[in-house]
Design a protein around this motif. Structure first.
Motif, PDB file in Angstrom:
ATOM      1  N   LYS A 132     -23.487   6.786 -18.161  1.00  0.00           N
ATOM      2  CA  LYS A 132     -24.697   7.337 -17.541  1.00  0.00           C
ATOM      3  C   LYS A 132     -24.382   8.494 -16.610  1.00  0.00           C
ATOM      4  O   LYS A 132     -25.079   9.524 -16.621  1.00  0.00           O
ATOM      5  CB  LYS A 132     -25.441   6.240 -16.778  1.00  0.00           C
ATOM      6  N   TYR A 133     -23.341   8.355 -15.809  1.00  0.00           N
ATOM      7  CA  TYR A 133     -23.014   9.375 -14.807  1.00  0.00           C
ATOM      8  C   TYR A 133     -21.894  10.308 -15.266  1.00  0.00           C
ATOM      9  O   TYR A 133     -21.432  11.138 -14.490  1.00  0.00           O
ATOM     10  CB  TYR A 133     -22.660   8.705 -13.476  1.00  0.00           C
ATOM     11  N   ARG A 134     -21.469  10.136 -16.513  1.00  0.00           N
ATOM     12  CA  ARG A 134     -20.468  11.024 -17.120  1.00  0.00           C
ATOM     13  C   ARG A 134     -19.217  11.140 -16.258  1.00  0.00           C
ATOM     14  O   ARG A 134     -18.729  12.234 -15.965  1.00  0.00           O
ATOM     15  CB  ARG A 134     -21.074  12.406 -17.390  1.00  0.00           C
ATOM     16  N   ILE A 135     -18.725   9.998 -15.858  1.00  0.00           N
ATOM     17  CA  ILE A 135     -17.525   9.973 -15.022  1.00  0.00           C
ATOM     18  C   ILE A 135     -16.295  10.203 -15.901  1.00  0.00           C
ATOM     19  O   ILE A 135     -16.068   9.486 -16.875  1.00  0.00           O
ATOM     20  CB  ILE A 135     -17.427   8.619 -14.285  1.00  0.00           C
ATOM     21  N   GLN A 136     -15.537  11.221 -15.553  1.00  0.00           N
ATOM     22  CA  GLN A 136     -14.363  11.592 -16.338  1.00  0.00           C
ATOM     23  C   GLN A 136     -13.085  10.954 -15.799  1.00  0.00           C
ATOM     24  O   GLN A 136     -12.098  10.852 -16.519  1.00  0.00           O
ATOM     25  CB  GLN A 136     -14.204  13.129 -16.334  1.00  0.00           C
ATOM     26  N   GLY A 137     -13.102  10.564 -14.538  1.00  0.00           N
ATOM     27  CA  GLY A 137     -11.918   9.950 -13.951  1.00  0.00           C
ATOM     28  C   GLY A 137     -11.688   8.549 -14.481  1.00  0.00           C
ATOM     29  O   GLY A 137     -12.577   7.948 -15.104  1.00  0.00           O
ATOM     30  N   PRO A 138     -10.510   7.993 -14.246  1.00  0.00           N
ATOM     31  CA  PRO A 138     -10.193   6.648 -14.734  1.00  0.00           C
ATOM     32  C   PRO A 138     -10.898   5.571 -13.926  1.00  0.00           C
ATOM     33  O   PRO A 138     -11.416   5.824 -12.836  1.00  0.00           O
ATOM     34  CB  PRO A 138      -8.673   6.566 -14.550  1.00  0.00           C
ATOM     35  N   VAL A 139     -10.885   4.360 -14.467  1.00  0.00           N
ATOM     36  CA  VAL A 139     -11.465   3.195 -13.800  1.00  0.00           C
ATOM     37  C   VAL A 139     -10.350   2.384 -13.146  1.00  0.00           C
ATOM     38  O   VAL A 139      -9.327   2.091 -13.778  1.00  0.00           O
ATOM     39  CB  VAL A 139     -12.232   2.315 -14.803  1.00  0.00           C
ATOM     40  N   ILE A 140     -10.553   2.050 -11.883  1.00  0.00           N
ATOM     41  CA  ILE A 140      -9.621   1.195 -11.148  1.00  0.00           C
ATOM     42  C   ILE A 140     -10.415   0.001 -10.623  1.00  0.00           C
ATOM     43  O   ILE A 140     -11.400   0.178  -9.906  1.00  0.00           O
ATOM     44  CB  ILE A 140      -8.966   1.956  -9.976  1.00  0.00           C
ATOM     45  N   VAL A 141     -10.006  -1.196 -10.998  1.00  0.00           N
ATOM     46  CA  VAL A 141     -10.707  -2.405 -10.567  1.00  0.00           C
ATOM     47  C   VAL A 141     -10.134  -2.878  -9.238  1.00  0.00           C
ATOM     48  O   VAL A 141      -8.920  -3.063  -9.103  1.00  0.00           O
ATOM     49  CB  VAL A 141     -10.586  -3.519 -11.622  1.00  0.00           C
TER      50      VAL A 141
END
Length: 377
Positions: free
Chosen positions: A134-143
């Motif tokens: 939805k927000y077009r986040i290009q960075g990686p995901v960190i939990v």
């Protein structure tokens, strides 16, 4: 003249019921919160937008707490007492996901006693994917997994591969790894009428640690009554890894260790994400202070071994520098960790939240440096 048939009456009754029930749910939401669904279950979420090229931090709370513990929102709260504020100041994206929980304020309006760790990981991953798209986040995901949310490391990682999520690493905030027996396997827990686990006898003990942070910050961060009614609640026993499972037929908690182990998949040591650790130093959180480094080290060591063995199988004639590999694996846990002053709620309160955000940023850099060193080997 409009005549009401039985069909119309039924339809109107259902419509009115839906309309009347919707505000009851919405009325319990705080500013910026929304209800999202993942894995077939609802979650109360809050997304705070940062720069689209920066990482998305996904905060998942521990036992009997909702994710508000990371961003606040109660009447009279101070935004800078909470972790989300400080990470967003650094332009990071932030997503907090509250799993189904029965609060006194009736946050969800329904109970889910069968909610499992597998459901939890699937829910969090699917909601994360929706937000990324939805927000077009290009960075990686960190939990960011706090406390009991150590249980979701493997199922979230597994689901992230299915959903093509750019999962960078799991960051333990004093999180408990899903090693069988690491928490009391014979613990007894009271069952509420809803079929959920009722641990209200622990509320005062938890609040004592929150209150300790009040003294450090010079004001009340969360009033006790609000903490117990808005931040805490009954949850599924299946999430807690005490060897207890909810049995719908008997409407009781039954001992079932194999089901518990299969749900968390904690024995599949090599099939885990890379884990970085923020470790508290207070005697009030002694288990995490003393054991997190080695406990999570089991998973990192086996993940790195798996990666290395796969590589040498692909390049059988390449000379090995085994002493360097051993040294790197042995030192990985120290390189991928930071200590933080405070108790189990070290990230609650301005001073702790700010310190935590600084240490998280350090760990983002340290993980990147470690991976570069590993690749160069």
């Amino acid at each position: 003249m409009w005549l009401l048939t039985s069909t119309k009456i039924t339809f109107i009754t259902a419509l009115l019921a839906a309309v009347l029930s919707a505000p009851a749910m919405a009325a319990n939401l705080w500013s910026g919160e929304t209800i999202m669904h993942g894995g077939g279950y609802p979650a109360v979420t809050k997304f705070i937008k940062g720069h689209p090229n920066k990482p998305l931090f996904v905060f998942i709370p521990g036992a009997h707490h909702n994710a508000r513990i990371s961003y606040g929102g109660h009447k009279g709260y101070r935004e800078n007492d909470f972790l989300a504020y400080w990470l967003n100041q650094k332009k990071y994206n932030f997503l907090a996901i509250s799993y189904p929980i029965d609060t006194v304020s009736d946050l969800f309006g329904e109970s889910y006693p069968g909610f499992s760790v597998r459901d939890w990981g699937r829910q969090a991953a699917e909601i994360t994917k929706q937000v990324v798209d939805k927000y077009r986040i290009q960075g990686p995901v960190i939990v960011l997994g706090w406390s009991m949310a150590g249980k979701v490391a493997q199922p979230f990682y597994e689901e992230s591969k299915r959903l093509n999520i750019k999962f960078d690493f799991y960051l333990s905030l004093a999180a408990t790894p899903p090693i069988p027996g690491i928490v009391a396997k014979n613990k007894m827990v009271k069952m509420a009428e809803s079929g959920l686990a009722d641990r209200k006898n622990n509320y005062s003990k938890w609040y004592q640690q929150v209150k300790e942070n009040d003294a450090k910050n010079g004001h009340i961060i969360i009033p006790k009554a609000i903490y117990e009614s808005e931040y805490l609640g009954d949850i599924s026993i299946n999430q807690q890894a005490y060897g207890l499972r909810f049995h719908s037929g008997q409407k009781a908690f039954v001992r079932d260790y194999p089901a518990d182990i299969a749900d968390t998949n904690g024995i599949e040591y090599a099939n885990f994400p890379l884990v970085a650790m923020l470790i508290p130093t207070s005697v009030l959180d002694l288990r995490h202070s003393l054991t997190d480094l080695s406990a999570w080290g089991i998973y990192n060591t086996n993940r790195l071994y798996k990666d290395f063995s796969r590589r040498i199988a692909n390049y059988p004639n390449k000379p090995l520098h085994l002493h360097q590999i051993r040294s790197t694996i042995y030192s990985a846990q120290l390189e991928l960790s930071e200590s933080v002053s405070g108790n189990h709620f070290f990230f609650v309160g301005k001073s702790g939240a700010k310190e935590t955000s600084i240490n998280i940023e350090k760990l983002v850099k340290k993980v990147k440096q470690f991976r570069e060193k590993w690749e160069n080997l």
